[in-house]
Design a protein around this motif. Sequence first.
Motif, PDB file in Angstrom:
ATOM      1  N   THR A  14      -3.849  -6.618 -56.694  1.00 28.57           N
ATOM      2  CA  THR A  14      -5.214  -6.177 -56.396  1.00 28.57           C
ATOM      3  C   THR A  14      -5.256  -5.276 -55.159  1.00 28.57           C
ATOM      4  O   THR A  14      -6.083  -4.369 -55.076  1.00 28.57           O
ATOM      5  CB  THR A  14      -6.146  -7.386 -56.201  1.00 28.57           C
ATOM      6  OG1 THR A  14      -5.682  -8.179 -55.096  1.00 28.57           O
ATOM      7  CG2 THR A  14      -6.186  -8.251 -57.439  1.00 28.57           C
ATOM      8  N   ILE A  15      -4.373  -5.524 -54.190  1.00 22.96           N
ATOM      9  CA  ILE A  15      -4.356  -4.690 -52.983  1.00 22.96           C
ATOM     10  C   ILE A  15      -3.767  -3.312 -53.281  1.00 22.96           C
ATOM     11  O   ILE A  15      -4.332  -2.281 -52.910  1.00 22.96           O
ATOM     12  CB  ILE A  15      -3.579  -5.384 -51.855  1.00 22.96           C
ATOM     13  CG1 ILE A  15      -4.338  -6.635 -51.393  1.00 22.96           C
ATOM     14  CG2 ILE A  15      -3.370  -4.432 -50.670  1.00 22.96           C
ATOM     15  CD1 ILE A  15      -3.552  -7.524 -50.460  1.00 22.96           C
ATOM     16  N   PHE A  16      -2.638  -3.271 -53.967  1.00 30.93           N
ATOM     17  CA  PHE A  16      -1.999  -1.987 -54.266  1.00 30.93           C
ATOM     18  C   PHE A  16      -2.622  -1.280 -55.471  1.00 30.93           C
ATOM     19  O   PHE A  16      -2.609  -0.051 -55.542  1.00 30.93           O
ATOM     20  CB  PHE A  16      -0.510  -2.192 -54.548  1.00 30.93           C
ATOM     21  CG  PHE A  16       0.348  -2.338 -53.319  1.00 30.93           C
ATOM     22  CD1 PHE A  16       0.202  -1.480 -52.237  1.00 30.93           C
ATOM     23  CD2 PHE A  16       1.310  -3.326 -53.253  1.00 30.93           C
ATOM     24  CE1 PHE A  16       1.006  -1.607 -51.103  1.00 30.93           C
ATOM     25  CE2 PHE A  16       2.122  -3.460 -52.131  1.00 30.93           C
ATOM     26  CZ  PHE A  16       1.969  -2.603 -51.049  1.00 30.93           C
ATOM     27  N   GLY A  17      -3.124  -2.056 -56.435  1.00 33.18           N
ATOM     28  CA  GLY A  17      -3.605  -1.459 -57.677  1.00 33.18           C
ATOM     29  C   GLY A  17      -5.072  -1.645 -57.980  1.00 33.18           C
ATOM     30  O   GLY A  17      -5.532  -1.245 -59.047  1.00 33.18           O
ATOM     31  N   GLY A  18      -5.807  -2.285 -57.069  1.00 26.48           N
ATOM     32  CA  GLY A  18      -7.254  -2.384 -57.239  1.00 26.48           C
ATOM     33  C   GLY A  18      -7.745  -3.577 -58.006  1.00 26.48           C
ATOM     34  O   GLY A  18      -8.872  -4.029 -57.802  1.00 26.48           O
ATOM     35  N   LYS A  19      -6.912  -4.158 -58.899  1.00 26.37           N
ATOM     36  CA  LYS A  19      -7.359  -5.280 -59.698  1.00 26.37           C
ATOM     37  C   LYS A  19      -6.179  -5.927 -60.400  1.00 26.37           C
ATOM     38  O   LYS A  19      -5.073  -5.397 -60.414  1.00 26.37           O
ATOM     39  CB  LYS A  19      -8.403  -4.844 -60.736  1.00 26.37           C
ATOM     40  CG  LYS A  19      -7.913  -3.804 -61.730  1.00 26.37           C
ATOM     41  CD  LYS A  19      -9.073  -3.272 -62.559  1.00 26.37           C
ATOM     42  CE  LYS A  19      -8.629  -2.180 -63.526  1.00 26.37           C
ATOM     43  NZ  LYS A  19      -7.845  -2.700 -64.651  1.00 26.37           N
ATOM     44  N   ASN A  20      -6.455  -7.098 -60.988  1.00 22.50           N
ATOM     45  CA  ASN A  20      -5.484  -7.781 -61.832  1.00 22.50           C
ATOM     46  C   ASN A  20      -6.264  -8.625 -62.836  1.00 22.50           C
ATOM     47  O   ASN A  20      -7.242  -9.281 -62.447  1.00 22.50           O
ATOM     48  CB  ASN A  20      -4.557  -8.668 -60.992  1.00 22.50           C
ATOM     49  CG  ASN A  20      -3.528  -9.401 -61.832  1.00 22.50           C
ATOM     50  OD1 ASN A  20      -3.806 -10.474 -62.360  1.00 22.50           O
ATOM     51  ND2 ASN A  20      -2.358  -8.826 -61.971  1.00 22.50           N
ATOM     52  N   PRO A  21      -5.905  -8.680 -64.108  1.00 22.23           N
ATOM     53  CA  PRO A  21      -4.762  -7.975 -64.697  1.00 22.23           C
ATOM     54  C   PRO A  21      -5.032  -6.481 -64.859  1.00 22.23           C
ATOM     55  O   PRO A  21      -6.127  -6.015 -64.547  1.00 22.23           O
ATOM     56  CB  PRO A  21      -4.588  -8.655 -66.060  1.00 22.23           C
ATOM     57  CG  PRO A  21      -5.971  -9.104 -66.414  1.00 22.23           C
ATOM     58  CD  PRO A  21      -6.612  -9.505 -65.098  1.00 22.23           C
ATOM     59  N   HIS A  22      -4.031  -5.782 -65.347  1.00 20.78           N
ATOM     60  CA  HIS A  22      -4.105  -4.347 -65.594  1.00 20.78           C
ATOM     61  C   HIS A  22      -4.488  -3.562 -64.347  1.00 20.78           C
ATOM     62  O   HIS A  22      -5.519  -2.874 -64.318  1.00 20.78           O
ATOM     63  CB  HIS A  22      -5.079  -4.047 -66.731  1.00 20.78           C
ATOM     64  CG  HIS A  22      -4.794  -4.782 -67.996  1.00 20.78           C
ATOM     65  ND1 HIS A  22      -3.549  -4.808 -68.576  1.00 20.78           N
ATOM     66  CD2 HIS A  22      -5.589  -5.547 -68.805  1.00 20.78           C
ATOM     67  CE1 HIS A  22      -3.593  -5.537 -69.677  1.00 20.78           C
ATOM     68  NE2 HIS A  22      -4.797  -5.997 -69.829  1.00 20.78           N
TER      69      HIS A  22
END
Length: 579
Positions: free
Chosen positions: A207-215
């Motif tokens: 979530t920190i590096f990619g904005g969200k989880n999952p996907h």
Amino acid sequence: MNDRLVVDPITRIEGHLRIEAETAADGTITGAWSSGTMVRGIEVILQGRDPREAWAFAQRICGVCTLVHGIASVRAVEDALDYEIPPNAQLIRNLMVAAQYVHDHVMHFYHLHALDWVDVVSALSADPKETAALAQSISSWPKSSAGYFSDIQTKVRNFVEQGQLGVFANGYWGHPEYKLPPAANLMALAHYLEALEWQRNVVQIHTIFGGKNPHPNFLVGGAPSPISLQAQGALSATAVNMTGLEQIRSVIRDMQAFVDQVYVPDTLAIASFYKDWFARGEGVGNFLTYGDFPETGKEDPADWLIPSGAILNRDLSTIHPVDITAPDEVQEFVAHSWYDYKGGKDAGLHPWEGETKLNYTGPKPPYSHLDVEKDYSWLKSPRWKGNVMEVGPLARVLMLYAKGHEPTKDLAGKALSQLDLPLEAMFSTMGRTAARTLESKIIADQMTVWYDALIANIRAGDLSVHNETKWDPSAWPAEAKGVGFMEAPRGALAHWVVIKNGTIDNYQAVVPSTWNAGPRDVEGKPGAYEAALMDRHKLAVPDQPLEIQRTIHSFDPCIACAVHVVDPDGDPLVQIKVS
């Protein structure tokens, strides 16, 4: 005449898998067939789209394997366009993929596979004091008091008495193949519940590096979120600040502690009661890795943590080089799959030339048995130079061991010594499970190295996470093709893309569970699941095929990665339109 046993669906996996097995009078499995019972259509959906957005669709291949398909997709486009990414972006991707590994392996062990070895009902009769003594003898994990285990026991007993077993319902509790003493069952059950809490913290890295989880989000050419030197305030929706980076450091430490103090000791403790399972369930004896975790933005195989190669016939002294771009190395066959090729059912196609032409010829549900002499699966049959290959944690650990990776040799040596087993014991169902645990330790430890390298770059003034040079399609060649490969938690994963005039002309994904779960090929050679089930398996209770579940689950199947949904008549259930 042998009896035919059907297990459909195989439970505690992602997706729909049917296993049919023939057994002799004494319960020995003499034949096995693996069938994916849904069809994949992502490749067709991607045709005609902008390759820069392919990852967002490809990542939806699975809800468990989340980011790995996104990584494979952006790498495919970057390879096609000869598009280098900054070192920081590579380190960020490594940390995100590594977090997926450790998260996935822990969740698999406790929530998808442990109950093949742990009898939940037996845990209710355990003495919490004996459980505490056992837990304290193998680990320094703080949650190991008699009172703690008593509380866990009471909680589960209340579920049972109220008929609310939930995920513990419909197990083969009391099966004669369960061998753990009650104290060990209660310890493992407590850690099952702890892992549910633990995993919610781990996904913060995504979530920190990619904005969200999952996907989480990705970006062709680098990482999606810029880095900010701001130290205070809430985490930015568009940038990774120093507060977020410190939070990632904390999560990595928590991951390492759980792996070191819970996952590794539990695996060794459980394995010690099932040493006979280190002698069955291998099957193929061939292992394949694509390699992964580059240390820099450049694709230099010399600096990968996981090397590329193939092992044939258990021979660790010879590592065969692998070139997945070569037309005669990786091919997919459909001789027993519900697909057609222009060249006929016996043809093998390299993924750049791959086709996704559906042709369901199987029985109409409900049906008693598949016609395994004809087509019987929605999965294709990938082969490397004509060989059936196993992919996954066991393949990677064997490759690292064969290549002389010291941490792997040290960990494997200590584990095998503690269990009083030879290296050959790894070629097995339990060896596959143990390899996944050892790999988690190796990768969790390596996360600190990548994190420290990222922080060092930032402190030196390098904040770059994206390369803009080839973002404009007008700079692309009229035709280009590329392959994005990686080692997903379940094994070798690659996406092949052909780009023409700025859009996707062909797209093929060959996923780990296709390598392992695929059906027989044109020569009649069984896939990895099928071969493993025919390797020294004997059912103690024919109508409770616990042994089948143990071996299939040791691969950590993700059939959703290999298939997608149509109705019994072959018509799509869902159509997605993007304006």
